[in-house]
Write an enzyme that holds these catalytic residues in place. Sequence first.
Site, PDB file in Angstrom:
ATOM      1  CG  ASP A  33     -38.716   0.460 -60.374  1.00 59.85           C
ATOM      2  OD1 ASP A  33     -38.409   2.120 -59.975  1.00 59.85           O
ATOM      3  OD2 ASP A  33     -39.570   0.526 -60.748  1.00 59.85           O
ATOM      4  CE  LYS A  38     -42.523   4.384 -61.786  1.00 58.53           C
ATOM      5  NZ  LYS A  38     -42.125   3.927 -62.666  1.00 58.53           N
ATOM      6  NE  ARG A  52     -31.159 -11.211 -66.259  1.00 56.03           N
ATOM      7  CZ  ARG A  52     -30.838 -12.011 -65.741  1.00 56.03           C
ATOM      8  NH1 ARG A  52     -30.799 -11.031 -64.088  1.00 56.03           N
ATOM      9  NH2 ARG A  52     -30.017 -12.421 -65.567  1.00 56.03           N
ATOM     10  N   GLY A  86     -29.219   6.050 -67.672  1.00 58.48           N
ATOM     11  CA  GLY A  86     -29.341   5.074 -68.593  1.00 58.48           C
ATOM     12  C   GLY A  86     -28.164   4.736 -68.993  1.00 58.48           C
ATOM     13  CG  ASP A 113     -38.819  -4.372 -71.358  1.00 63.11           C
ATOM     14  OD1 ASP A 113     -38.865  -3.039 -70.837  1.00 63.11           O
ATOM     15  OD2 ASP A 113     -40.279  -5.180 -70.781  1.00 63.11           O
TER      16      ASP A 113
HETATM   17  O1  RIB Z   1     -40.558   1.383 -62.978  1.00 62.01           O
HETATM   18  C1  RIB Z   1     -41.194   0.925 -63.960  1.00 62.01           C
HETATM   19  C2  RIB Z   1     -42.916   0.083 -63.632  1.00 62.01           C
HETATM   20  O2  RIB Z   1     -43.165   1.929 -63.333  1.00 62.01           O
HETATM   21  C3  RIB Z   1     -43.407  -0.762 -64.205  1.00 62.01           C
HETATM   22  O3  RIB Z   1     -43.337  -1.850 -63.189  1.00 62.01           O
HETATM   23  C4  RIB Z   1     -44.793  -0.319 -63.859  1.00 62.01           C
HETATM   24  O4  RIB Z   1     -46.113  -1.103 -62.926  1.00 62.01           O
HETATM   25  C5  RIB Z   1     -44.860   1.116 -63.257  1.00 62.01           C
HETATM   26  O5  RIB Z   1     -45.092   1.172 -62.135  1.00 62.01           O
END
Ligand code: RIB
Length: 314
Positions: free
Chosen positions: A245, A41, A278, A214, A239
Amino acid sequence: MASRIVVLGSANVDLVVRQPRRAEPGETMFGTSFQTGPGGKGLNQAVAAARAGGDVAFIGAIGDDAFGAQLSEVLDAERIDTRGLRVTALPTGVAQITVTDDGENAITVVAGANETAELRDPERALIAEASHLVVQLERPEALLIEALRHARAHGVTTVLTPAPARAPIDELLALADVIVPNAGEAALLAGVADAEEAAVSLSRTVPTVVVTRGAEGAVVAQRGEIVSRVPAAAVTAVDTTGAGDTFTGVLVARLAQGAAQADALAAASAAASLTVTRPGAAASMPTRAEIDAALATRWHPHVLTPPRAEAATR
Ligand code: RIB
């Protein structure tokens, strides 16, 4: 004032299996693909902010191994300041991710080097010189508290993504200027299922609460009131990994660039919508040009502000 974003957080290599549906307990099934990619994250938010045009430094920990070298290269390629990236004796963190045909993910993290809890002087200096410090919950809580306190002492705006979901985290919430939970995290923290009620409740403690929902966009509360509703573009999700993030990284990048809150929120939502079309986490994050193009063409950038809140801010 110089606008530098420091992200303190996790760096993982994501091990991603795509499969039609979740396996039942005890079942063996065939997946359709396997890929590895940069994640965590913290790293994801740093990449999102950097691609959105932010000046970003990352404080994190990796192992002295091939995965760690891979993540270090990614950060360099994104022009992220890695003076706060520490190589430890622990292995680099990994995340085992299952993505099903509906685009939804399930994630299991083995923290490894992300468990490193010490905040060193060079890292303290990076934070003290920042305009924004961004943290999540994939590093030890004591480290996060120390970093947030240090940021507060230097007038740095603090942003917390309370993920993975965990409660109670009252001490962290008390040190955050902005929190960006998803609906589930907000519900857990507030003890209320409804996302808007949870946002309102949390905003009595945290100055700005942005709850991401979402496909339903996001809702923002300040001082016990909903102040904005942020729509999301209608897209087909491939996905959803890293969408939250992306939202946080782009929101902070735009705010650090001086954008108005409504414009920063619209950009964050547009960017998150692009990300879910993506595959991958950090790899799926859009550039500033892509975000601007989405805002200009297929995105309706009106952030809705209820009349009561408008009157209160006049
Ligand atoms: O928020 C998504 C992330 O959560 C992923 O990339 C994984 O590594 C986890 O940390």
